[in-house]
Enzyme design. Sequence first.
Site, PDB file in Angstrom:
ATOM      1  N   GLY B  25       0.788  -1.228   0.000  1.00 39.42           N
ATOM      2  CA  GLY B  25       0.000   0.000   0.000  1.00 39.42           C
ATOM      3  C   GLY B  25       0.823   1.282   0.000  1.00 39.42           C
ATOM      4  O   GLY B  25       0.386   2.294   0.514  1.00 39.42           O
ATOM      5  N   GLY B 102       7.940  -2.312  -5.275  1.00 40.88           N
ATOM      6  CA  GLY B 102       8.039  -3.464  -4.394  1.00 40.88           C
ATOM      7  C   GLY B 102       8.453  -4.738  -5.084  1.00 40.88           C
ATOM      8  O   GLY B 102       8.845  -5.685  -4.432  1.00 40.88           O
ATOM      9  N   SER B 463      41.940 -21.823 -36.063  1.00 40.58           N
ATOM     10  CA  SER B 463      43.294 -22.360 -35.919  1.00 40.58           C
ATOM     11  C   SER B 463      43.869 -22.787 -37.256  1.00 40.58           C
ATOM     12  O   SER B 463      45.058 -22.579 -37.529  1.00 40.58           O
ATOM     13  CB  SER B 463      43.274 -23.548 -34.949  1.00 40.58           C
ATOM     14  OG  SER B 463      42.968 -23.066 -33.650  1.00 40.58           O
ATOM     15  N   SER B 530      36.833 -16.359 -27.890  1.00 38.23           N
ATOM     16  CA  SER B 530      36.634 -15.023 -27.279  1.00 38.23           C
ATOM     17  C   SER B 530      35.267 -14.427 -27.618  1.00 38.23           C
ATOM     18  O   SER B 530      35.180 -13.481 -28.384  1.00 38.23           O
ATOM     19  CB  SER B 530      37.762 -14.064 -27.668  1.00 38.23           C
ATOM     20  OG  SER B 530      38.036 -14.109 -29.051  1.00 38.23           O
TER      21      SER B 530
END
Lengths: 303, 621
Positions: B25, B102, B463, B530
């Site tokens: 309230g 809240g 790679s 990454s």
Amino acid sequence: MNWRQHNVRLAALEAQAIEIIREAEAEFANPVMLYSIGKDSSVMLHLALKAFAPSKLPFPLLHVDTTWKFREMIAFRDETAKRLGVDLQVYTNEDGVRRGVSPVASGASIHTQVMKTEALRQALDKGRFDAAFGGARRDEEKSRAKERIFSHRTQTHGWDPRSQRPELWSVFNTCLKAGESMRVFPLSNWTELDVWDYVAAEAIPVVPLYFAKPRPVVERDGALIMVDDDRLPLRAGEQPREMMVRFRTLGCYPLTGAIRSESATLDAIVDEMRQSRTSERQGRLIDHDESGSMEKKKREGYF
Amino acid sequence: MTKPSSSETSRPVLRFLTCGSVDDGKSTLIGRLLYEQGLIFDDHMTALQSDSRKHGTTGEDIDFALLLDGLEAEREQGITIDVAYRYFATPRRHFIVADAPGHEQYTRNMATGASNSDLAVILVDASKGLMPQTRRHAMIASLLGIRYVVLAINKIDLVDFRQNVFDRVVAEFTAFAAAFGFKDIRPIPLAARFGDNVLSPSSRTPWYGGPPLMAYLETVEIDDDRAAQPFRMPVQWVNRPSADFRGFAGTVAAGAVAPGDPVVVLPSGQTSRIKDVLGPQGTVERAGAGAAVTVTLASEIDIARGDMLAAPDHRPPVADQFAAHLVWMSSEPLLPGRSYLMKINHVTMTASVTELKHRIDVENLDKLAAKTLAMNEIGVANLSLARPIPFDAYADNRTTGAFILIDRYSNETVAAGMIDFALRRATNIHYQPITVTKAERSRLMTHKPVVLWFTGLSGAGKSTIANLVEASLHARGVHTTLLDGDNIRHGLNKDLGFTAGERVENIRRIGEVAKLMTEAGLVVLCSFISPFRAERRMVRELLPEGEFIEVFVDADLDACIARDPKGLYRRALAGEIKNFTGVDQPYERPENAELTLDTAHDSAATLADQVVAELIRRRVF
């Protein structure tokens, strides 16, 4: 005696506004101060001059002229810029003028959209301004009560009330991506009464329209509209009458209702306001299209 | 409206916060306060009546909550999403009310409201007692430095105005809050919807002898201890209109300043005396905490925005590492090691969390081990800054000890921070001077050092391409080395796993190693998934401009899954591997890679040639 020693409340508001104005000047590359000629703009400009004294105002003022402001407002604007020696830029949406957009022909909502909201966006883009000071206060309107002091705008000047940055202490997040901008509201925590108290304490000049005087008005849709020039078409049966009125807020004259009042001095205005039973923007016709309309306009870039 | 007397001007505004759980309230209470004071304007009242009929939840009665719920969307959902500020005045005082939500997920707004408040009204539903949110709100109020609390035990009508219910909630709260150091806890029984004990004492709670809420708020004196503290003023703006005036503008954060006072400038440590103090009205004899001033000094010293003027006999600490409490406010969790922007006392610089010491359980204040903080979590962390700054502990000064953290990509404010103490004095740190310079090593190599950073999904071909590039460079006499998962994960970084936080640390170490190798003059090929932009940027910023070349090996996820050279996608999709990029962890595509390799159209050999061509174009060799 300096009023600051006994009015600690107003002195604190003054200090906070000065801090906000300095912060924006320090953080942004190209700020501008929106100058709407009203009492809030007058106070904001007064504070900005104090913030940087003895330096000159380090940014220009921008007035978005809809061409429908009261004549006394325009006269006051030009006189103020001259008296203070500040750089005043005036922008009008010429495209809107060519298309004949006006509050009379197009209605309040299209006029506001084209001549104020779109014009402001155009002016900010044209000047490449990354920050724009506005005199809005949180006590004016519900959606403003939730707006940040540093309020982020997207590249298209939009406001997203759902994803505002949390604003803690006086530590303002001023980060922007390219093309984005910030609206900065130094008077966020001021109330209408604070503004008048400050105008009185510092003897700040304001447009004479705030003071009661006999003026020619017509009563239209429950509002008192001042006949400021011959562009206002009178409806059948409408006859301008001299009435003792003043304005609580100033905008485009066909959209701004006067109030009946005898208050011709600052003291009388402050007294009148303490007794008032209506809110400040009650006389602003553009706010009343529907509940939540200010929030809609703000999302689109209105101040 | 009633006419304020002179007492409302001499009292400072009371900034207070209302907080509580959903449906306790809060908004109703503020609406009721304004209504009972006759402070709701007629046109607002009319709008409220029409809104109550449309959206209200109180039947025929006026729904006061609607007065505060300003934004359309939340009005429709019937919840307060954001912090709303309300302004009102009585003949005795002016007030600014922050209405904080809240809902658990919006706790950040409560911290925001608390940071600008002196007092918290914490609402509790008498029929429900203390909720987890009540404890959280008391804790945040305390953490943010609020020392005055009103424990508003609302809906006392639902428990038939029974004193024993009230007493029980008070006892429970007082016990919980003992650790928080509140100066004053004022419990008041309320029925906000009906106005009991809001403005005037309620006849339905005869057992309550204290003041009604409004009377208490009007008269409570908030001790401002800033005035008694030593002088502090962070410099906000340097005012230099001409060669003969050089002023330093800022807001006095503590103590007072007067002409003739000695000052020290931090972090430089230079000293001088105050010549003049300019307030908003011109030269003044003295300015105290909260005043916005411009000061001039007796001697010319170099001062910039973000420096601090302070009393020389009570200097604030200067450090580049300190411990702080953090309230995390972003949906992106805290990643230790990631570089954020920190804004404190008008300086913005990069900072990172070097160690998250613990998270705090807001229910019982337990310290929990944690690797990250999620939204609405509170923790204690060590932070490391790009350079030393002056500050005070937040407990001593709510201005000079407060900071925010900003995400470098979204620009979002991700955390509120409160400094506890410095970890070590920065003045003791010295870098070992290097006599043979990087430029001299490079000259011997006959080519420039750079980092070639291959990023992309697992299985994209990073790679493979990096190996071909290295072979090609080697053949041209370029000194190279290759860092990849195989030689890093098995050695230097074998202590690290694959959570988001460990991935950040992994990349940080690789970046530092790559940097050392460029200082040795090498061309360093790094081949790592990454996945996060922030970490790639972190490595980029370790290196001088132009020495970081990001090579995005762009491959479609479905193609990588189909290719799956190591069978990893199959296992990740089966749930056997957690935190696998592309499966249950995002890959953030580079926005401004120096080079993007399109693996859908070109062979690995062609793409390797493109990389070599780019190095030639950049005159690396």
